[in-house]
Design an enzyme around this catalytic site. Structure first.
Site, PDB file in Angstrom:
ATOM      1  N   GLU A 161       0.792  -1.227   0.000  1.00 35.16           N
ATOM      2  CA  GLU A 161       0.000   0.000   0.000  1.00 35.16           C
ATOM      3  C   GLU A 161       0.825   1.277   0.000  1.00 35.16           C
ATOM      4  O   GLU A 161       0.284   2.374  -0.183  1.00 35.16           O
ATOM      5  CB  GLU A 161      -0.991   0.019   1.168  1.00 35.16           C
ATOM      6  N   ASN A 162       2.138   1.179   0.202  1.00 28.09           N
ATOM      7  CA  ASN A 162       2.964   2.381   0.103  1.00 28.09           C
ATOM      8  C   ASN A 162       3.431   2.636  -1.324  1.00 28.09           C
ATOM      9  O   ASN A 162       4.311   3.476  -1.549  1.00 28.09           O
ATOM     10  CB  ASN A 162       4.167   2.301   1.045  1.00 28.09           C
TER      11      ASN A 162
END
Length: 545
Positions: free
Chosen positions: A371-372
């Site tokens: 998710e980064n």
């Protein structure tokens, strides 16, 4: 040169109930699903026409955006400013500028960031100096000083899901004041039960006294689904780090450095970039520019060394069954890996879920999403010389990329997640209920680190299958599979499959209820019944896990 405007702490916007028209013609009644506002206009008055300079902004564009050093670039920062600080963990933080702000001494700053750094790196540097009065973040992490200041009422913290922070910043930069999202529905985020400021009780009870409470959020129904309203975030100044910047302000970012940098630069009155390399105008291929120069006001040379929060190398010990605990974890991960089919886009949480990638069947290709800002994440580096501080996963660990991988900012990452483009998300749990409720980020009365991206990851369970991979009981022997969650929820009715070291349950998310479908080798039905708090049905033919 333009100077920073006086800052102010971001606050939630309260929307009053909307008046509705009682007398509408037939054509307007057809729009009954929409709220219609009626505005009246005042009678025009004769008056002298204003001068353009009185009614329009008069922008100032200096001839050069280059500043001699970071101290010069932040010298006019005001007390009380809102500071958008890019970076994820220690990756991509503007350490040169942060240290300059520390020397400059501005006080009562409200920082907006995914997390607050560690040790003397990142925003932890300003926390130690007592320059922050508030933070909006998704994760406190291992910043003990920030944790202490929060628990003693010295700093206000608004905990916000990771994807919601990203979208609030993106909306702020796009001129959108608010939006509705499914992230956080039926959780403490919606009800406002996570204190913004607190302190210990004087009676020694250990129960905190809430000095400033969060506000409940407005909700709306769209397409028979509930959403909460979130307000945009803007800042007085954004600080970010780039690989290359030309003198016009065009930026290139390496890998996961771009997580928050582009969106934060767009949402601030003044954006300052520190660059590893400053090049002449025209030296960057226009097709390789990640952020156009229109969003950058000041440029300085980066001088601080890049830091790595978690140096992680590939090791066979990660999956070697050299102790009973690891063997138990591997059993869960091996079964979780069977949820990953050819071509699937998959997000794996930290811990046991991450192990599942090591057990995907040979010949099966899955695309791991972090998710980064990674799609196509590879294994940990084989050696120290393969470590790149600009490339980390959501656990802040060093990783590699597979052929065909891509990197992007957090707004794009969570658009993939909330939009249902990820096929499967596998997470850990503190508790899972018989209705598929998930609690995995907070135990009231104990310090918690924040929810990170978990609430976003479970926000669209109709399109993204949510799988829980966890031990069947906690360290005290209490069942994690419960009839009703006693802990604050991460998501309501979101889990489809529960995989533990003892068995597999399938969840009926619509009607509620668990069905036992598989037993681990050597495990009996009686053992599962004795260690499971929730009621469950048993499939006619139990499979072997």
């Amino acid at each position: 040169m333009a100077s920073f405007l006086d800052g102010s702490v971001c606050r939630a916007i309260t929307i009053s109930s909307r008046p509705r028209c009682s007398a509408l013609d037939t054509s307007v009644k057809a729009l009954s699903s929409c709220d219609i506002r009626v505005f009246s206009t005042s009678i025009p008055r004769r008056r002298q026409a204003p001068r353009p300079e009185d009614t329009h902004p008069t922008p100032s564009r200096p001839k050069s955006k280059i500043y001699k050093d970071a101290d010069d670039a932040v010298k006019d920062l005001k007390d009380g400013s809102t500071l958008l600080s890019a970076g994820f963990g220690l990756c991509g933080v503007a350490q040169t500028l942060i240290e300059a702000i520390g020397r400059q001494g501005a006080k009562d700053l409200t920082a907006v960031s995914n997390n607050a750094g560690l040790g003397n790196n990142g925003l932890a540097h300003l926390v130690q100096k007592g320059q922050l009065g508030g933070m909006i973040c998704s994760f406190i992490g291992n910043n003990k000083q920030l944790e202490k200041q929060y628990l003693t009422g010295k700093i206000a913290i608004e905990l916000c899901p990771q994807g919601t922070i990203a979208e609030r910043i993106r909306a702020g930069g796009a001129g959108i004041p608010a939006f509705f999202t499914s992230t956080g529905v039926k959780t403490y985020i919606q009800t406002g039960q996570i204190p913004i400021r607190q302190q210990p009780a004087e009676d020694g009870s250990g129960k905190p006294v809430v000095l400033e409470a969060a506000r409940p959020k407005e909700t709306r129904i769209f397409n028979n689904k509930e959403f909460v309203m979130e307000t945009a975030i803007t800042g007085d100044v954004a600080i970010l780090r780039a690989n290359k910047v030309d003198k016009a302000g065009n930026c290139q970012f390496n890998y996961t450095v771009k997580t928050y940098a582009p969106i934060m630069a767009k949402a601030a009155k003044v954006s300052i970039v520190e660059a590893d390399e400053i090049v002449e105008i025209g030296a960057l291929d226009p097709d390789q520019v990640d952020l156009p120069g229109i969003y950058i006001d000041r440029i300085v040379q980066a001088t601080a060394e890049k830091a790595v929060e978690v140096k992680k190398l590939a090791s066979k010990n990660d999956i070697a069954e050299n102790n009973p605990a690891q063997a138990r974890r591997n059993r869960v991960a091996k079964r979780a890996a069977k949820e990953l089919k050819e071509g699937f886009y998959v997000n794996l949480g930290v811990g046991i879920p991450t192990l599942a990638a090591s057990f995907v069947e040979p010949g099966i290709q899955v695309w791991l999403q972090s998710e980064n800002g990674i799609l196509g994440m590879g294994p940990y580096p084989e050696s120290e010389d393969q470590i790149d501080p600009d490339l980390i996963n959501a656990g802040k660990e060093t990783v590699t990329l597979l052929p065909g991988a891509s990197t992007f900012d957090s707004a794009d990452s969570f658009a993939m997640i909330r939009g249902g483009h990820v096929d499967v998300s596998i997470l850990g749990a503190l508790q899972v209920s018989a209705e598929g409720d998930l609690a995995n980020y907070m135990i009231p009365g104990k310090v918690f680190k924040g929810m990170g991206g978990a609430m976003d990851l479970v926000s669209n369970p109709d399109q993204t299958k949510i799988v829980v991979a966890t031990d069947h009981v906690d360290k005290n022997g209490r069942s994690k599979i419960v009839q009703d969650c006693a802990l604050p929820l991460t998501g309501k009715s979101v889990v489809s499959t529960i995989i533990t070291d003892l068995c597999v349950f399938q969840v009926d998310r619509k009607k509620g209820g668990l069905t036992l479908t598989e037993l681990a080798e050597g495990v009996t039905l009686e053992e599962v019944q004795s260690k499971t708090d929730a009621k469950f049905a048993v499939a006619p033919e139990l499979g072997e896990m």
